[in-house]
Design an enzyme around this catalytic site. Structure first.
Site, short mmCIF file in Angstrom:
data_model
loop_
_atom_site.label_atom_id
_atom_site.label_comp_id
_atom_site.label_asym_id
_atom_site.label_seq_id
_atom_site.Cartn_x
_atom_site.Cartn_y
_atom_site.Cartn_z
N GLN A 81 0.75 -1.21 0.14
CA GLN A 81 -0.09 -0.15 -0.07
C GLN A 81 0.80 1.25 0.02
O GLN A 81 2.23 1.16 0.17
CB GLN A 81 -0.94 -0.03 1.31
CG GLN A 81 -1.94 -0.95 1.02
CD GLN A 81 -2.93 -0.90 2.33
OE1 GLN A 81 -2.87 -1.51 3.48
NE2 GLN A 81 -3.71 0.09 2.32
N HIS A 82 0.05 2.33 -0.23
CA HIS A 82 0.79 3.87 -0.14
C HIS A 82 1.82 4.16 -1.07
O HIS A 82 2.07 5.57 -1.26
CB HIS A 82 1.33 3.90 1.12
CG HIS A 82 0.12 3.35 2.44
ND1 HIS A 82 -0.95 3.90 2.53
CD2 HIS A 82 0.58 2.65 3.72
CE1 HIS A 82 -1.40 3.34 3.77
NE2 HIS A 82 -0.46 2.40 4.33
N ASP A 236 -2.27 -5.12 -0.25
CA ASP A 236 -1.95 -6.31 0.46
C ASP A 236 -2.66 -6.77 1.50
O ASP A 236 -2.88 -7.85 1.90
CB ASP A 236 -0.20 -6.14 0.70
CG ASP A 236 0.02 -5.03 1.62
OD1 ASP A 236 -0.69 -4.32 2.19
OD2 ASP A 236 1.27 -5.11 1.77
#
Length: 476
Positions: A81-82, A236
């Site tokens: 992520q991110h 994820d």
């Protein structure tokens, strides 16, 4: 390498991708039964700043190692992520991606929270920004690399970019994402399902960039040039919950590069303290989540310190008494995200002649790791998130010491599913969902689980709580 787990099954087959921080895994499964047919893996380069081309190369290698996609009807990607992936008007990557564990935007994070207000952030996005979030990295880009910020025509996440590359059109208009991964950007509302241009503008300084279209959980994202149907993909953590078949009341404690405690919930959270991130799930619910920067690599560090492998580390930890006779590790070895202390360092407290043994050190490392995650579990309970079952997954969960000590530190029994590729499995399940056009994901057989119980050891948590705020700032 190609790993043949079962005999090849009849079509249709689906593929799921886990593009994690450290590697790329591809699983190919029977869309109807979920039976694993084959899988492949490839490594990612180390670091917190990575050229996305490395992810694409690893994906191609992992697909080849998994026997290719010639007989696969659908594929979906779950990924870390991110991460900030910036594209120019021609679809070229502007600069290497900043990953979730890159904390250089700590100062910008503080500025964003001060400018918009903690309560306002929580109400708008369900989360308080931390340096992991994309919006903070965009602010860093605007401040430190204004030329690259000006070149940026589109912003996407790692899974968005890989799905777009699989689509193969090269058009920025074909960028897509899902509600689960978008909820970790810092400029998306998981409750309304819409982007928040004012928060994007607060980060990047402008809001005229292309953002991926947010697809419904079972909505197709088009096809690859060869006709393989694409799922929307997800982050994820949402992928792991989907792969495990987690539902409301289930908590997943994942010990990978990061430590994650997440719960599937029908109710959104909005925590202005920043402890709980109010993310969305891959199936239409919410996924309140608490993340730490330090998880499985704490065990790696213990192995390096003691000069042992993981099996011996577990044996040593289990040979020491609960509480390690007062030896306590605060495991902020890479700074920390929860609590938000990017400049913190790890620390050992209570080191004496009696506790200066490999057994005590091993126990302290395991208990310190678990105590940080127990704090995360407590935060979810305090926010009225239902907790009925606790699953322990990830590379760190394979340690018998972690599994045996976890129920004592958590104060609740834990279930350890058979080790598997649950993020990739969740992506494969999403691909099957998209392929069938059903109202929900397929109900594949659940993984076998092992139950661990132990008498609670509240003194371990009490000693940890007494010293965790004494950690030193990293010296520059």
């Amino acid at each position: 390498m190609t790993e043949l787990v079962t005999a090849p099954s009849a079509r249709p087959l689906v593929a799921g991708v886990d593009s994690s921080t450290q590697s790329c895994t591809v699983v190919v499964r029977n869309a109807e039964t979920g039976a694993l047919v084959r899988c492949g893996r490839a490594p990612h380069p180390p670091g917190t700043e990575v050229d996305p081309a490395a992810w694409w190369a690893a994906l191609q290698s992992a697909i080849a190692a998994a026997g290719g996609l010639a007989d696969v009807a659908a594929i979906a990607v779950a990924a870390q992520q991110h991460g900030m992936v910036c594209l120019d008007a021609d679809g070229e990557v502007v600069r290497p991606a900043l990953l979730w564990n890159d904390t250089r935007s700590a100062e910008e994070t503080a500025q964003l929270v001060e400018e918009y207000g903690a309560q306002a952030w929580a109400e708008a996005t369900g989360s308080l920004p931390v340096p992991s979030f994309t919006v903070t990295k965009l602010r860093w880009l605007a401040v430190h690399e204004p030329e690259n910020a000006a070149r940026t025509a589109a912003v996407c996440l790692p899974h968005d970019w890989l799905t777009w590359k699989l689509r193969g059109t090269g058009s920025l208009d074909d960028l897509v994402t899902d509600r689960g991964d978008a909820s970790g950007t810092g400029y998306f509302s998981p409750t309304t399902g819409a982007y928040l241009p004012e928060l994007l503008r607060l980060g990047l300084g402008r809001s005229d960039v292309v953002l991926p279209r947010v697809l419904a959980p079972g909505e197709a994202a088009g096809t690859t040039p060869s006709g393989v149907v694409l799922g929307p993909g997800t982050g994820d953590n949402a992928g792991a919950a989907l792969g495990l078949g987690a539902g409301p009341g289930d908590v997943v404690v994942s010990l990978g590069t990061s430590g994650v405690v997440s719960a599937v919930s029908t109710v959104a959270t909005a925590d202005p303290t920043g402890i709980i991130a109010g993310f969305a799930s891959a199936t239409g619910e919410y996924l309140p989540l608490v993340c730490t920067l330090n998880a499985a690599r704490v065990l790696d560090a213990a192995c390096a310190l003691l000069g042992v492998d993981h099996a011996e580390l577990a044996r040593l930890a289990l040979a020491a008494p609960a509480g390690a006779d007062g030896l306590v590790l605060v495991p902020y070895l890479e700074g920390e995200r929860t609590p938000n202390r990017p400049d913190a360092t790890g620390a050992l407290h209570g080191l004496t002649l009696a506790t200066s043994t490999p057994q005590h050190l091993a126990r302290a490392y395991v208990e310190g790791l678990l105590s940080g995650l127990a704090d995360a579990l407590d935060a979810l309970v305090a926010a009225d998130v239902p907790v009925e079952r606790v699953f322990l997954v990830g590379g760190g969960a394979r340690s018998d010491a972690v599994a045996a000590i976890a129920p004592a530190v958590f104060g609740t029994p834990v279930l350890r599913p058979t080790p598997g590729e649950y993020v990739a499995d969740g992506a494969a399940k999403q691909a099957a969902w998209v392929l069938t056009g059903a109202d929900g994901p397929p109900e594949w057989p659940a993984a076998d689980t092992e139950l661990f119980t132990a008498e609670p050891t509240p003194a371990v948590r009490e000693r940890y709580a007494a010293v965790r705020d004494l950690t030193a700032r990293r010296l520059r």
